[in-house]
Write a protein that holds these residues in place. Structure first.
Motif, PDB file in Angstrom:
ATOM      1  N   ARG A  29       0.837  -1.204   0.000  1.00  0.00           N
ATOM      2  CA  ARG A  29       0.000   0.000   0.000  1.00  0.00           C
ATOM      3  C   ARG A  29       0.870   1.252   0.000  1.00  0.00           C
ATOM      4  O   ARG A  29       0.612   2.190  -0.740  1.00  0.00           O
ATOM      5  N   ARG A  30       1.918   1.268   0.828  1.00  0.00           N
ATOM      6  CA  ARG A  30       2.800   2.443   0.894  1.00  0.00           C
ATOM      7  C   ARG A  30       3.506   2.718  -0.430  1.00  0.00           C
ATOM      8  O   ARG A  30       3.748   3.862  -0.771  1.00  0.00           O
ATOM      9  N   CYS A  31       3.811   1.661  -1.170  1.00  0.00           N
ATOM     10  CA  CYS A  31       4.540   1.815  -2.439  1.00  0.00           C
ATOM     11  C   CYS A  31       3.620   2.015  -3.640  1.00  0.00           C
ATOM     12  O   CYS A  31       3.974   2.737  -4.569  1.00  0.00           O
ATOM     13  N   MET A  32       2.463   1.353  -3.625  1.00  0.00           N
ATOM     14  CA  MET A  32       1.630   1.285  -4.833  1.00  0.00           C
ATOM     15  C   MET A  32       0.186   1.760  -4.657  1.00  0.00           C
ATOM     16  O   MET A  32      -0.581   1.727  -5.598  1.00  0.00           O
ATOM     17  N   GLY A  33      -0.205   2.141  -3.452  1.00  0.00           N
ATOM     18  CA  GLY A  33      -1.557   2.618  -3.236  1.00  0.00           C
ATOM     19  C   GLY A  33      -2.456   1.588  -2.578  1.00  0.00           C
ATOM     20  O   GLY A  33      -2.112   0.409  -2.448  1.00  0.00           O
ATOM     21  N   ASN A  34      -3.633   2.067  -2.172  1.00  0.00           N
ATOM     22  CA  ASN A  34      -4.562   1.246  -1.394  1.00  0.00           C
ATOM     23  C   ASN A  34      -5.073   0.017  -2.134  1.00  0.00           C
ATOM     24  O   ASN A  34      -5.131  -1.068  -1.562  1.00  0.00           O
ATOM     25  N   GLU A  35      -5.482   0.180  -3.388  1.00  0.00           N
ATOM     26  CA  GLU A  35      -6.068  -0.954  -4.110  1.00  0.00           C
ATOM     27  C   GLU A  35      -5.062  -2.084  -4.293  1.00  0.00           C
ATOM     28  O   GLU A  35      -5.361  -3.252  -4.027  1.00  0.00           O
ATOM     29  N   THR A  36      -3.862  -1.751  -4.721  1.00  0.00           N
ATOM     30  CA  THR A  36      -2.850  -2.781  -4.928  1.00  0.00           C
ATOM     31  C   THR A  36      -2.445  -3.399  -3.595  1.00  0.00           C
ATOM     32  O   THR A  36      -2.228  -4.613  -3.509  1.00  0.00           O
ATOM     33  N   ASN A  72       5.302  -0.381 -12.026  1.00  0.00           N
ATOM     34  CA  ASN A  72       3.906  -0.586 -12.424  1.00  0.00           C
ATOM     35  C   ASN A  72       3.314  -1.921 -12.007  1.00  0.00           C
ATOM     36  O   ASN A  72       2.201  -2.255 -12.416  1.00  0.00           O
TER      37      ASN A  72
END
Length: 133
Positions: A29-36, A72
């Motif tokens: 989450r910290r690196c790629m956001g909540n959804e990922t 990505n």
């Protein structure tokens, strides 16, 4: 930003799996956001729970999990020494039949649905599940 790599070992116990999947979710989450991050946590808890429930491991056996977080994508690799089992060959559940859904089978389905790509191999007595999200 270069690729970030993490390697973990978690005991084959349900109580350990729950806390571990939350840790993975937070890192992603910290690196790629909540959804990922959510997807990563769900994939780890479902895959590892299946290993604990069906893999005939002892509580002393370890499940190895590695994360490779790129620009990505996130690649999660889960390895265990239980008997050979390819979860990707399991048929998708009948989503219309609530009684069958209550018996299980949703975890592997969710892993397939929440990943871009999933690969399985069995090498040197180890199940290796590689999931890209």
């Amino acid at each position: 930003m270069g690729e970030k790599k993490y390697n973990f070992n978690v005991r084959s116990e349900m109580s350990k799996i729950d806390a571990f999947s939350a840790k993975v979710s937070e890192i992603v989450r910290r690196c790629m956001g909540n959804e990922t991050g959510f997807r990563a946590g769900l994939i780890v808890i479902e895959a590892c729970s299946n290993i604990v429930k069906h893999g005939q491991l002892t509580e002393e056996d370890l499940i190895s999990v590695s994360l490779a977080i790129g620009e990505n994508e996130v690649v999660i690799t889960i390895e265990d020494t239980s008997r050979e089992f390819n979860p990707l060959e399991v048929d998708d559940p009948n989503l219309e039949n609530i009684e069958l859904l209550q018996q299980g089978g949703m975890g592997i389905y969710l892993i397939k649905r929440f990943s871009r790509k999933a690969e399985y191999s069995y090498v040197d007595g180890r199940n290796i599940l590689k999931i890209t999200i």
